[in-house]
Scaffold this motif. Structure first.
Motif, short mmCIF file in Angstrom:
data_model
loop_
_atom_site.label_atom_id
_atom_site.label_comp_id
_atom_site.label_asym_id
_atom_site.label_seq_id
_atom_site.Cartn_x
_atom_site.Cartn_y
_atom_site.Cartn_z
N UNK A 1 41.41 32.06 30.14
CA UNK A 1 40.63 32.12 28.92
C UNK A 1 41.48 31.53 27.80
N UNK A 2 40.92 30.61 27.05
CA UNK A 2 41.63 29.99 25.93
C UNK A 2 40.72 29.96 24.71
N UNK A 3 41.32 29.92 23.53
CA UNK A 3 40.52 30.02 22.30
C UNK A 3 40.86 28.88 21.35
N UNK A 4 39.83 28.26 20.80
CA UNK A 4 40.07 27.21 19.81
C UNK A 4 39.21 27.45 18.57
N UNK A 5 39.62 26.84 17.50
CA UNK A 5 38.90 26.98 16.23
C UNK A 5 37.58 26.22 16.31
N UNK B 1 42.01 38.62 19.94
CA UNK B 1 42.21 37.57 20.95
C UNK B 1 42.73 38.17 22.25
N UNK B 2 43.68 39.08 22.13
CA UNK B 2 44.25 39.74 23.32
C UNK B 2 43.17 40.53 24.05
N UNK B 3 42.33 41.22 23.27
CA UNK B 3 41.25 42.02 23.85
C UNK B 3 40.27 41.12 24.64
N UNK B 4 39.91 39.99 24.03
CA UNK B 4 38.97 39.06 24.68
C UNK B 4 39.56 38.54 26.00
N UNK C 1 27.87 37.90 33.48
CA UNK C 1 29.21 38.42 33.17
C UNK C 1 29.53 38.26 31.68
N UNK C 2 29.19 37.09 31.13
CA UNK C 2 29.48 36.84 29.72
C UNK C 2 28.68 37.76 28.80
N UNK C 3 27.44 38.04 29.17
CA UNK C 3 26.61 38.94 28.34
C UNK C 3 27.18 40.36 28.35
N UNK C 4 27.62 40.80 29.52
CA UNK C 4 28.24 42.13 29.61
C UNK C 4 29.53 42.18 28.80
N UNK D 1 39.12 41.05 33.35
CA UNK D 1 38.34 42.15 33.97
C UNK D 1 37.09 41.61 34.66
N UNK D 2 36.46 40.61 34.05
CA UNK D 2 35.22 40.06 34.61
C UNK D 2 35.46 38.92 35.60
#
Length: 308
Positions: free
Chosen positions: A24-28, A9-12, A110-113, A18-19
């Motif tokens: 950025x937030x993450x959900x199940x 999660x931290x990496x994402x 950007x998302x694909x990269x 970077x992009x």
């Protein structure tokens, strides 16, 4: 807590930064239970107007595993598009999101990269990238992942940035550490509802069939006469409900060169727009989302505004 999930999660989130994504937030990845009745009511009230595609893929809109097999996480990302400079006064207006190049292409790239890098660093991830181009309830996912709350005008709002940003997603089969929703900060404010010239907004819902954005972009046939003298010079899209929102006083200009407008877009006055030729249209809006309405559509919108 799964240490790998935390680390990934931290990496994402680092990659998102970077992009150029502002958050950025993450959900199940799970069925959007609360959204199902809302979506059903909205469709039953014909609030989608002639947007028949909104009636398709009902389950896919609510269940990410219908879009990506074995989906575990929805990563929501925000990308700022608030411009440094706006169009001149006394002109026909274009929604700020369409000032520069078409966001679908810019952000998808950007998302694909980003996905390529994640695959290299984490191992093979099964997933897809989405930028407002598939049956994904983007605002619901962004709110679920703590990026903001859905305001009375139905746009996602943040205290730090307001609402002038694009929402996109990665739906992936990787378990991650999940964020939690934030609280609503609209309070008793009704500025967006009061300012809407076509009365398209009721708290937390927009009747798409009355919205100026819908009428100038999505509607392909003649614009109903009910909206005469109510467009307030908007020829493509509309930003009124966002412009009046107190949270947007915190909007900061983007630093994405691809979203900078063609100089003519900022300088043109009404008479320039009324005389626009197809060639000039193609030049000013060469890679812009405005091409969706086509030259004929833009002329139709201008003529509708000009009629008494």
């Amino acid at each position: 807590m799964n240490l790998n999930a935390e680390k990934h999660s931290q990496l994402i989130k680092k990659k998102a930064e970077k992009y150029g994504f502002i958050s950025c937030g993450i959900s199940k990845a799970e069925f959007l239970e609360e959204e199902a009745p809302r979506l059903e009511n909205w469709l039953n009230n014909n609030a989608n107007g002639k947007m028949q595609y909104m009636e398709n893929h009902f389950d896919k809109r609510l269940d990410p595993s219908e879009l990506v097999e074995g989906a575990k996480s929805v990563v929501s990302l925000l990308y700022n598009y608030f411009p440094e400079e706006n169009q001149k006064e006394n002109t026909f207006k274009v929604s700020k999101y369409a000032y520069g190049q078409d966001y679908h292409h810019v952000i998808k790239k950007k998302l694909r990269m980003m996905m390529e890098e994640l695959n290299e660093e984490i191992g093979e991830i099964n997933g897809r990238v989405f930028v407002d181009s598939a049956p994904v309830l983007e605002k619901a996912w962004a709110a679920k992942s703590g990026l903001g709350w859905i305001g009375k005008h139905s746009n996602l709002l943040t205290k730090q940035r307001g609402s002038f940003y694009f929402i996109s997603e990665l739906i992936i089969d990787l378990p991650l550490a999940y964020d939690t929703p934030v609280t609503d900060h609209c309070g008793s404010c009704t500025k967006c509802i009061d300012a809407c010239p076509t009365q398209a907004i009721t708290p937390y819902q927009v009747d798409g069939s009355k919205c100026i954005s819908y009428l100038t972009i999505e509607l392909k046939e003649e614009i109903p006469s009910d909206f005469k003298n109510k467009f307030e010079d908007w020829m493509f899209g509309c930003d009124i409900c966002q412009d009046v929102c107190p949270w947007n006083r915190f909007s900061k200009p983007h630093n994405e060169p691809l979203f900078n407008p063609h100089p003519d877009l900022l300088d043109y006055k009404k008479e320039d727009w009324t005389e626009i030729t197809k060639d000039v249209f193609n030049e000013i809006f060469r890679k812009s989302a405005v091409k969706r309405t086509k030259y004929e559509g833009l002329k139709r919108n201008i003529n509708y505004i000009l009629k008494d």
